[in-house]
Motif scaffolding. Structure first.
Motif, short mmCIF file in Angstrom:
data_model
loop_
_atom_site.label_atom_id
_atom_site.label_comp_id
_atom_site.label_asym_id
_atom_site.label_seq_id
_atom_site.Cartn_x
_atom_site.Cartn_y
_atom_site.Cartn_z
N PHE A 269 6.73 -15.86 11.38
CA PHE A 269 7.84 -15.28 12.25
C PHE A 269 7.60 -16.40 13.55
CE2 PHE A 269 5.27 -11.87 10.51
CZ PHE A 269 6.41 -10.86 9.80
N GLY A 270 8.92 -16.94 13.62
CA GLY A 270 9.08 -17.95 14.68
C GLY A 270 8.05 -19.07 14.33
N ASP A 271 7.29 -19.05 15.59
CA ASP A 271 6.12 -20.25 15.35
C ASP A 271 4.93 -19.79 15.31
OD1 ASP A 271 5.69 -19.05 17.75
OD2 ASP A 271 5.57 -20.80 19.13
N GLU A 272 4.79 -18.42 14.55
CA GLU A 272 3.50 -18.00 14.06
C GLU A 272 3.21 -17.56 12.62
OE1 GLU A 272 2.73 -14.03 15.62
OE2 GLU A 272 0.53 -14.07 15.39
N LEU A 273 2.38 -18.11 12.18
CA LEU A 273 1.99 -17.79 10.67
C LEU A 273 1.01 -16.58 10.56
CD1 LEU A 273 1.10 -21.31 9.19
CD2 LEU A 273 3.21 -20.04 9.11
N VAL A 274 1.31 -15.57 9.52
CA VAL A 274 0.61 -14.46 9.51
C VAL A 274 0.20 -13.88 8.08
CG1 VAL A 274 0.77 -11.80 9.99
CG2 VAL A 274 1.64 -13.08 11.93
N THR A 275 -0.84 -13.63 7.77
CA THR A 275 -1.33 -13.09 6.48
C THR A 275 -2.25 -11.93 6.62
OG1 THR A 275 -2.29 -14.02 4.40
CG2 THR A 275 -3.65 -14.03 6.20
N PRO A 276 -1.83 -11.10 5.70
CA PRO A 276 -2.48 -9.66 5.61
C PRO A 276 -4.09 -9.56 5.79
CG PRO A 276 -0.61 -9.70 4.13
CD PRO A 276 -0.91 -11.20 4.63
N ALA A 277 -4.49 -9.06 6.71
CA ALA A 277 -6.05 -8.81 7.04
C ALA A 277 -6.62 -8.48 5.58
CB ALA A 277 -6.39 -8.41 8.03
N GLN A 278 -7.92 -9.08 5.47
CA GLN A 278 -8.81 -8.92 4.21
C GLN A 278 -9.27 -7.52 4.23
OE1 GLN A 278 -10.29 -12.30 5.73
NE2 GLN A 278 -8.28 -12.85 4.92
N SER A 279 -9.12 -6.79 5.38
CA SER A 279 -9.75 -5.37 5.46
C SER A 279 -9.00 -4.45 4.80
CB SER A 279 -10.11 -5.02 6.77
OG SER A 279 -8.86 -5.03 7.61
N GLY A 280 -7.70 -5.11 4.25
CA GLY A 280 -6.71 -4.06 3.60
C GLY A 280 -7.05 -4.34 2.13
N GLY A 281 -8.13 -5.06 1.80
CA GLY A 281 -8.48 -5.04 0.30
C GLY A 281 -7.90 -6.20 -0.42
N VAL A 282 -7.77 -7.37 0.21
CA VAL A 282 -7.04 -8.48 -0.27
C VAL A 282 -8.17 -9.42 -0.40
CG1 VAL A 282 -4.61 -7.99 0.34
CG2 VAL A 282 -5.91 -9.35 1.76
N VAL B 253 0.13 -6.23 8.08
CA VAL B 253 1.59 -6.29 8.30
C VAL B 253 2.50 -5.09 7.60
CG1 VAL B 253 3.51 -7.98 8.02
CG2 VAL B 253 1.06 -8.62 7.94
N ARG B 254 3.33 -4.50 8.30
CA ARG B 254 4.29 -3.51 7.86
C ARG B 254 5.31 -3.91 6.97
NH1 ARG B 254 3.00 1.68 7.99
NH2 ARG B 254 4.92 1.96 7.42
N VAL B 255 5.62 -3.28 5.77
CA VAL B 255 6.91 -3.74 5.00
C VAL B 255 8.01 -3.93 5.63
CG1 VAL B 255 8.28 -2.81 3.13
CG2 VAL B 255 5.77 -2.58 2.92
N GLU B 256 8.33 -3.11 6.77
CA GLU B 256 9.61 -3.42 7.60
C GLU B 256 9.63 -4.55 8.31
OE1 GLU B 256 7.68 -0.06 6.96
OE2 GLU B 256 7.60 -0.09 9.03
N GLU B 257 8.37 -5.20 8.59
CA GLU B 257 8.48 -6.54 9.12
C GLU B 257 9.17 -7.69 8.36
OE1 GLU B 257 4.95 -7.75 11.46
OE2 GLU B 257 4.10 -5.69 10.85
N LEU B 258 9.10 -7.46 7.04
CA LEU B 258 9.83 -8.46 6.33
C LEU B 258 11.47 -8.89 6.76
CD1 LEU B 258 9.03 -7.30 2.52
CD2 LEU B 258 8.26 -9.39 3.69
N ASP B 259 11.92 -7.76 7.21
CA ASP B 259 13.33 -7.91 7.83
C ASP B 259 13.34 -9.11 8.86
OD1 ASP B 259 14.30 -6.08 6.13
OD2 ASP B 259 14.04 -4.28 7.65
N HIS B 260 12.42 -9.38 9.57
CA HIS B 260 12.07 -10.23 10.59
C HIS B 260 11.31 -11.48 10.45
CE1 HIS B 260 13.54 -6.51 12.75
NE2 HIS B 260 12.20 -6.03 12.50
N ALA B 261 11.00 -11.68 9.27
CA ALA B 261 10.38 -12.93 8.73
C ALA B 261 11.32 -13.98 8.66
CB ALA B 261 9.55 -12.50 7.42
N THR C 39 0.93 -1.30 0.15
CA THR C 39 0.12 0.07 0.02
C THR C 39 0.85 1.34 -0.01
OG1 THR C 39 0.09 0.37 2.37
CG2 THR C 39 -1.76 -1.26 1.30
N THR C 40 0.28 2.28 -0.28
CA THR C 40 1.14 3.66 -0.23
C THR C 40 1.55 4.01 1.03
OG1 THR C 40 -1.12 4.68 -0.45
CG2 THR C 40 0.20 4.45 -2.56
N ASP C 41 0.72 3.47 2.18
CA ASP C 41 1.17 3.86 3.61
C ASP C 41 1.95 2.70 4.28
OD1 ASP C 41 -1.31 2.48 3.06
OD2 ASP C 41 -2.34 3.40 4.93
N GLY C 42 2.55 1.90 3.45
CA GLY C 42 3.52 1.02 3.71
C GLY C 42 3.25 -0.45 4.31
#
Ligand code: PLP
Length: 294
Positions: free
Chosen positions: A206-219, A244-252, A189-192
């Motif tokens: 992230f470790g023992d957690e699976l995360v996916t971007p929430a549908q409310s972001g338009g996915v 999920v913020r773009v910067e979080e990719l560094d920790h995935a 998104t344009t806001d990161g």
């Protein structure tokens, strides 16, 4: 590609229509769609692509639910789910051999200028070989979708979150990825924030957690992502939908793009930065996804 199997669906939104009267298996090489069909002239319609493994359709009900949701977002009459379910089965019965295949089913707004009379059809074909993508993985680039995270509430008419036939943008980004020597794309998104691929959901570990971007972001709510969460839960992982913020990719620790045809493709590079792929973990995930019932 072999010769696809094509099933036309008459009266696809008539709740009383019976498969025996509505479905017609037709010659795939002959023309069947009106050149004035709004699906062609405006991309005004919806579709689903379902995976078929060893002659068995995957996540039938989840796809039909999403199809109904897309129809509602486009203010189309509700598709008759039994017709589409039966069209897929009829097509499978006519596929050459058993193996991995896919079925794409479509509902359009019908003929331009005419009374509302939706067009429905399904076509099936064998899958391309996705072995490389499922094992070695894919490289991706981050590309902006041009919207903020709140697009669904700020501008619902942009139909983010509906699976419409207007996929020219989703093809254009893949050409852009090719120009940047990458295989695929993660939209931002344009806001990161991270969103999804042009034809896939994004799942991060992230470790023992699976995360996916929430549908409310338009996915889209991916059926394969749901299967990926089931696999994770079965291995004792936590799962969650959130922004999920773009910067979080560094920790995935791991990333997959998941979709019905390709299943889970591990991401092995983002914007030219290499990522380690755990081959055993991805093989376990894809084995689970292939074995899913319904
Ligand atoms: N997101 C988009 C934009 C898609 O087009 C798709 C599938 O085509 C997906 C996500 C993944 O959905 P599924 O896993 O149900 O195939």
């Amino acid at each position: 590609m072999t010769s696809p199997v094509v099933v036309l669906i008459d009266s696809p939104t008539d709740p009383d229509a019976a498969p025996a009267d509505s479905l017609r298996l037709v010659d795939a090489r002959a023309p069947h769609i009106d050149v004035m069909d709004l699906g062609i002239t405006r991309g005004d319609g919806i579709f689903e692509t379902v995976g078929i493994i060893d002659g068995r359709v995957q996540s039938v009900d989840e796809h039909l639910r999403r199809f109904a949701r897309s129809a509602a977002l486009l203010e189309l009459p509700a598709p008759n789910p039994e017709l589409f379910r039966a069209a897929v089965e009829l097509g499978i019965a006519h596929l050459p051999g058993v193996g991995d295949a896919f079925c794409k089913y479509v509902l359009t707004r019908g003929r331009e200028g005419g009374p509302l009379d939706p067009t429905g059809y399904a076509y099936l074909d064998v899958n391309p070989d996705w072995t490389r993508e499922r094992t070695i993985g894919i490289s991706v680039v981050l590309l902006s979708r041009g919207y903020q995270l709140d697009v669904q509430t700020a501008a619902p008419w942009l139909l983010q979150g509906a699976k419409t036939l207007s996929y020219a943008v989703n093809r254009a980004v893949l050409r852009e990825a090719g120009r940047r020597n990458a295989d695929d794309v993660i939209f931002t998104t344009t806001d990161g924030y991270l969103l999804e691929g042009p034809t896939s959901s994004l799942v991060l570990r992230f470790g023992d957690e699976l995360v996916t971007p929430a549908q409310s972001g338009g996915v889209l709510h991916g059926t394969t992502q749901i299967g990926t969460f089931e696999w994770g839960s079965g291995r004792g992982m936590r799962t969650g939908y959130r922004h999920v913020r773009v910067e979080e990719l560094d920790h995935a620790d791991a990333l997959w793009l998941t979709s019905s045809q390709r299943l889970a493709a591990p991401v092995n590079a983002i914007d030219g930065r290499a990522l380690a792929v755990d081959a055993d973990e991805t093989a376990s995930l894809n084995a689970y996804l292939r074995g899913r019932q319904l």
